[in-house]
Design a protein around this motif. Sequence first.
Motif, PDB file in Angstrom:
ATOM      1  N   ALA A   1     -46.585 -28.260  -6.463  1.00 56.49           N
ATOM      2  CA  ALA A   1     -45.360 -27.555  -6.111  1.00 56.49           C
ATOM      3  C   ALA A   1     -45.687 -26.327  -5.280  1.00 56.49           C
ATOM      4  N   CYS A   2     -44.819 -26.048  -4.350  1.00 56.39           N
ATOM      5  CA  CYS A   2     -44.907 -24.835  -3.553  1.00 56.39           C
ATOM      6  C   CYS A   2     -44.377 -23.671  -4.379  1.00 56.39           C
ATOM      7  N   VAL A   3     -44.908 -22.494  -4.147  1.00 54.99           N
ATOM      8  CA  VAL A   3     -44.425 -21.313  -4.858  1.00 54.99           C
ATOM      9  C   VAL A   3     -42.938 -21.141  -4.628  1.00 54.99           C
ATOM     10  N   CYS A   4     -42.495 -21.553  -3.453  1.00 52.13           N
ATOM     11  CA  CYS A   4     -41.076 -21.404  -3.129  1.00 52.13           C
ATOM     12  C   CYS A   4     -40.210 -22.257  -4.047  1.00 52.13           C
ATOM     13  N   ASP A   5     -40.811 -23.301  -4.651  1.00 53.00           N
ATOM     14  CA  ASP A   5     -40.069 -24.114  -5.617  1.00 53.00           C
ATOM     15  C   ASP A   5     -40.087 -23.486  -6.997  1.00 53.00           C
ATOM     16  N   LEU A   6     -40.933 -22.507  -7.201  1.00 50.93           N
ATOM     17  CA  LEU A   6     -41.188 -22.006  -8.551  1.00 50.93           C
ATOM     18  C   LEU A   6     -40.496 -20.691  -8.850  1.00 50.93           C
ATOM     19  N   THR A   7     -40.038 -20.008  -7.827  1.00 49.38           N
ATOM     20  CA  THR A   7     -39.416 -18.709  -8.073  1.00 49.38           C
ATOM     21  C   THR A   7     -37.955 -18.855  -8.464  1.00 49.38           C
ATOM     22  N   GLY A   8     -37.315 -19.915  -7.983  1.00 48.39           N
ATOM     23  CA  GLY A   8     -35.893 -20.089  -8.220  1.00 48.39           C
ATOM     24  C   GLY A   8     -35.506 -20.214  -9.685  1.00 48.39           C
ATOM     25  N   PRO A   9     -36.163 -21.101 -10.434  1.00 45.04           N
ATOM     26  CA  PRO A   9     -35.710 -21.391 -11.804  1.00 45.04           C
ATOM     27  C   PRO A   9     -35.871 -20.245 -12.789  1.00 45.04           C
ATOM     28  N   PHE A  10     -36.450 -19.128 -12.365  1.00 44.82           N
ATOM     29  CA  PHE A  10     -36.735 -18.064 -13.329  1.00 44.82           C
ATOM     30  C   PHE A  10     -35.933 -16.805 -13.041  1.00 44.82           C
ATOM     31  N   ASP A  11     -35.768 -16.026 -14.081  1.00 51.67           N
ATOM     32  CA  ASP A  11     -35.023 -14.774 -13.950  1.00 51.67           C
ATOM     33  C   ASP A  11     -35.927 -13.595 -13.628  1.00 51.67           C
ATOM     34  N   VAL A  12     -37.204 -13.861 -13.483  1.00 48.80           N
ATOM     35  CA  VAL A  12     -38.119 -12.755 -13.213  1.00 48.80           C
ATOM     36  C   VAL A  12     -38.393 -12.652 -11.720  1.00 48.80           C
ATOM     37  N   SER A  13     -38.974 -11.545 -11.324  1.00 48.77           N
ATOM     38  CA  SER A  13     -39.158 -11.259  -9.906  1.00 48.77           C
ATOM     39  C   SER A  13     -40.279 -12.098  -9.295  1.00 48.77           C
ATOM     40  N   GLN A  14     -40.351 -12.117  -7.994  1.00 44.13           N
ATOM     41  CA  GLN A  14     -41.389 -12.870  -7.299  1.00 44.13           C
ATOM     42  C   GLN A  14     -42.786 -12.351  -7.605  1.00 44.13           C
ATOM     43  N   PRO A  15     -43.010 -11.039  -7.642  1.00 42.63           N
ATOM     44  CA  PRO A  15     -44.352 -10.572  -8.034  1.00 42.63           C
ATOM     45  C   PRO A  15     -44.752 -11.029  -9.436  1.00 42.63           C
ATOM     46  N   THR A  16     -43.789 -11.117 -10.319  1.00 38.44           N
ATOM     47  CA  THR A  16     -44.116 -11.561 -11.677  1.00 38.44           C
ATOM     48  C   THR A  16     -44.549 -13.025 -11.679  1.00 38.44           C
ATOM     49  N   ILE A  17     -43.838 -13.858 -10.932  1.00 37.67           N
ATOM     50  CA  ILE A  17     -44.240 -15.265 -10.812  1.00 37.67           C
ATOM     51  C   ILE A  17     -45.645 -15.352 -10.231  1.00 37.67           C
ATOM     52  N   SER A  18     -45.885 -14.579  -9.204  1.00 42.04           N
ATOM     53  CA  SER A  18     -47.204 -14.593  -8.573  1.00 42.04           C
ATOM     54  C   SER A  18     -48.289 -14.176  -9.568  1.00 42.04           C
ATOM     55  N   HIS A  19     -47.963 -13.186 -10.373  1.00 45.69           N
ATOM     56  CA  HIS A  19     -48.910 -12.728 -11.393  1.00 45.69           C
ATOM     57  C   HIS A  19     -49.223 -13.844 -12.391  1.00 45.69           C
ATOM     58  N   HIS A  20     -48.185 -14.536 -12.847  1.00 50.76           N
ATOM     59  CA  HIS A  20     -48.396 -15.606 -13.826  1.00 50.76           C
ATOM     60  C   HIS A  20     -49.199 -16.758 -13.220  1.00 50.76           C
ATOM     61  N   LEU A  21     -48.920 -17.063 -11.969  1.00 51.04           N
ATOM     62  CA  LEU A  21     -49.689 -18.121 -11.302  1.00 51.04           C
ATOM     63  C   LEU A  21     -51.163 -17.730 -11.204  1.00 51.04           C
ATOM     64  N   LYS A  22     -51.393 -16.466 -10.960  1.00 47.56           N
ATOM     65  CA  LYS A  22     -52.775 -15.992 -10.895  1.00 47.56           C
ATOM     66  C   LYS A  22     -53.477 -16.140 -12.244  1.00 47.56           C
ATOM     67  N   VAL A  23     -52.763 -15.839 -13.313  1.00 46.15           N
ATOM     68  CA  VAL A  23     -53.338 -15.997 -14.653  1.00 46.15           C
ATOM     69  C   VAL A  23     -53.706 -17.455 -14.896  1.00 46.15           C
ATOM     70  N   LEU A  24     -52.783 -18.349 -14.548  1.00 46.54           N
ATOM     71  CA  LEU A  24     -53.043 -19.778 -14.748  1.00 46.54           C
ATOM     72  C   LEU A  24     -54.236 -20.239 -13.909  1.00 46.54           C
ATOM     73  N   ARG A  25     -54.337 -19.703 -12.692  1.00 47.87           N
ATOM     74  CA  ARG A  25     -55.427 -20.117 -11.814  1.00 47.87           C
ATOM     75  C   ARG A  25     -56.757 -19.553 -12.302  1.00 47.87           C
TER      76      ARG A  25
END
Lengths: 130, 130
Positions: free
Chosen positions: B61-85
């Motif tokens: 999935a593209c990050v652009c597909d992952l920011t929509g479904p959540f109520d948190v900000s884009q930096p927060t999504i990016s942070h979580h993706l970094k943790v997973l990676r």
Amino acid sequence: MSNLELAVLGQDDPALCCSPMVREPLGEDAAAELARMFKALADPVRLRLLSLIASHEGGEACVCDLTGPFDVSQPTISHHLKVLRDTGLVGSERRGTWVYYWVLPTALAKLSSLLRTPDAAEPAAAGGSE
Amino acid sequence: MSNLELAVLGQDDPALCCSPMVREPLGEDAAAELARMFKALADPVRLRLLSLIASHEGGEACVCDLTGPFDVSQPTISHHLKVLRDTGLVGSERRGTWVYYWVLPTALAKLSSLLRTPDAAEPAAAGGSE
DNA sequence: TGTCTGTATCGACGAACGTCGATACAGACA
DNA sequence: TGTCTGTATCGACGTTCGTCGATACAGACA
């Protein structure tokens, strides 16, 4: 090799409990509940406590068996045991002077089947790598 | 295929790989390593990200597909993706404008087999509330 | 070249967590 | 009864975590 256990496991019925999370997106409620359980596992002391209890003779262990192997204080062990119990990962019972803990296998099995990947061998459609 | 990400995992330690933690007590090192991985799963947003990525068409999935479904900000999504990676649970690659993420199934499979219980027949008995 | 969009990093803040010592509680036993 | 041992709870402390706005970076395109 213990194929027996694998066969016995046989959780091919996703409807029963937990379809692997890689098959369909988790709902908010399910994710919150699962995060609570994974958080209980997200500590080295609790992980070791869990495996110490489970691998102990008879499948249960007295708290007095659990304080020795760790470098943390007795209140800390008690705290971690409470976390495991509140999450439903272990059960406990007082018998006279001592308190015994045992693992509730269904909770672990639920998480295990949730993490199951259909194709754990290959990176699947990873496409490329750096 | 180039399994660079898998190689990065590089944990051929059997205690980390295949033996259920309920069979023998976890060592300190194994527990610490596993706790780090479970900690990465111990957040509702990350769990949903993981299952969103895995269940997405093509397994990525593209990050652009992952920011929509959540109520948190884009930096927060990016942070979580970094943790997973950083934990080795997902891989990522930039393709032109977008960055794609995919699940590394071996990491999940490792945790799954670690939680496996020899005698838990059906998770339904667990009070299967959710 | 400059600008626009998509994604990552930075710095800061409040909340939650792991740990401790002190202490309370429960049962056994003299 | 009183005392001793095993376990749980309390209150506090420093650290880690999740989140945000602001901003930096990377690629596409006019």
